[in-house]
Design an enzyme around this catalytic site. Sequence first.
Site, PDB file in Angstrom:
ATOM      1  CB  CYS A  83      -0.925   0.017   1.212  1.00 57.39           C
ATOM      2  SG  CYS A  83      -1.949   1.497   1.256  1.00 57.39           S
TER       3      CYS A  83
ATOM      4  N   GLY B  76     -11.747  -4.695  -8.711  1.00 53.62           N
ATOM      5  CA  GLY B  76     -11.437  -3.699  -7.693  1.00 53.62           C
ATOM      6  C   GLY B  76     -12.262  -2.451  -7.799  1.00 53.62           C
TER       7      GLY B  76
END
Lengths: 274, 342
Positions: free
Chosen positions: B168, B303
């Site tokens: 991330c 996503g």
Amino acid sequence: MINANAKVVSNINLTGNLWQIVLAIDELPELVIPGQYVHLRLEQKAEHMLRRPFSVHRVAVTSEELTSLTLTYQVFGEFTQHMTGLVEGDSVDLLGPLGQGWRLPVRAKAALIVGGGVGWAALAMAAGSLPAFSVPTYLLVGARNADYLQALSVGINDRPYPLDSYGSAAELGASFIHLATDDGSLGHHGMNTELLEELCDNVEFDYIAACGPEPMLVKVAALALERGISCEVSLERRMACGMGSCLSCTVQTRSGSRKVCSDGPVFGAGEIIW
Amino acid sequence: MVDIRSTEQDGLAVGMDGLAACEDAGCRQVDLAVTLAGLQFKNPLTTASGTFAPGQKYAELWTEQGVAKSGAAFASLGAVTTKGVSPVAWPGNTGIRIDESASGMLNSIGLENPGVEAFCADDLLWLAAQGAPIIVNVCGHTVAEYVAVIERLEQEQTVSAYELNISCPNIDNSGMAFGIDPVAAAKLTKACRAVTSRPMIVKLTPNVTDITEVARAVEAAGADALSLINTLAGMTIDLNRRKPVFDRVVAGLSGPAIKPVALWAVYRVYQAVRIPLIGMGGVRSVTDVVEFMLAGATVVGIGSYSFTDPLVIPRIARQLADWCAENGVEQVSSLIGALHAA
């Protein structure tokens, strides 16, 4: 909530950068609660990956099958610029109605509705509902000039009131309209919040609903807290999903993180950590 | 060649006419099942972490629209992959959290989540009743924090697998710090491997010079599968204020704009490792899913396109069987890495 195509019925420029679009959609599975929003996507503009949320300004049933939704929007960025190009017959992808609306008091001594600019769109249905509960309703609406106020059709039960006199109550029964403009072209010359103290000194409100620029909401919330008036605010945040999943629109409250898209957009003003 | 193609297309047209009648009778059986690290998936679809779970509103919408059954709302998914879960609640990032770019979006959410205890008590309990296996995405600031989350989740019978988020771009001292360093990534993987025998997936970042290097390192350290890709690091500028839009300046780009980057990453990593891959990045259609599988993905994550189109998952799930039938694919697993055999 549904996700379906809506047809553009009309899309007009009201004044300046203020536009109003009317969408028709096959019967919605549920009523639109005042304060809820719809999340729009322009399918013909694939470069816009994100939807944009718009408060429902008005709802009407046009025929047995169609619900018409009026959205009032301000041209702000590319998406809303592209929206101005929609014409009758075009289709937009609609997700909604979404979010928690106003928890309007069925019994209240007096209610105050505070709107700033296009924020009025989120309040119009609430302003129309309160008199039905026989709650005396006061409006305190500010905008940049008289044209904007006129365009927003500030009124109750969808009837635009004559906006030529500040505070005129003649036609309003138990309700009153107070207006303010940035340029003084109508009503008070300045911010609507400058009228707030005096209004609350004169009328004993026990409910306030507010939507508009955040500095306005902060002032309204502070006053309500100080005077112990129950107050709700509708917040605006950037949001992707509208479904409580992406956490783009988080707001900090006294009971932890909340999502503007699904826990709001309407929150108790005392809950918000500004 | 031209003759064969036209014959196939004639056959296809006939087949499509008969499709509706056939579907219920089950006469066009396509085997959509895939296996990833010992896990059985009824189809090769999952959600990409952070874009869906726990997904209560999606369950509501899908049920209302008649594309899912109440009580088994996520039965159209091979698995649900959750939002990142940390040992304690993380507040996420300040300031604006999303911005749009052409055919994409940037996010700077910062892994906001309620922490593993609240996750188990609320989200996990609800998710377990939705008819899909659960992959929990795990995040932390240190190796010990990742391990702590897994140790807590080991007590939960409803967790099928872990996905270690080492990629991330939106948090300091973690996430990508592990993902860009093969040695640190391997160390973390090994430490997590030591506390669980459940399938362990490691999610990789594309923000490296050579993604295959990290892929090989975590494979050697005990990863059962890899997810790729996480978002691409990027920024946007607020021209009126002449400032970066995001407080942290950097944010993660996702959406259709990144699909070619993701495909290339899957393609290369497939050649570099032996463990299976979950491919993701800009998936928005059934043909995107097929492309990722051809490049080497066993499972494909959908996503941020769910934000654009909240019905995209059930639609792709429905269309996948049709696509396979129309294209003569009897087993969807035969697509995995097929590009490399050609």
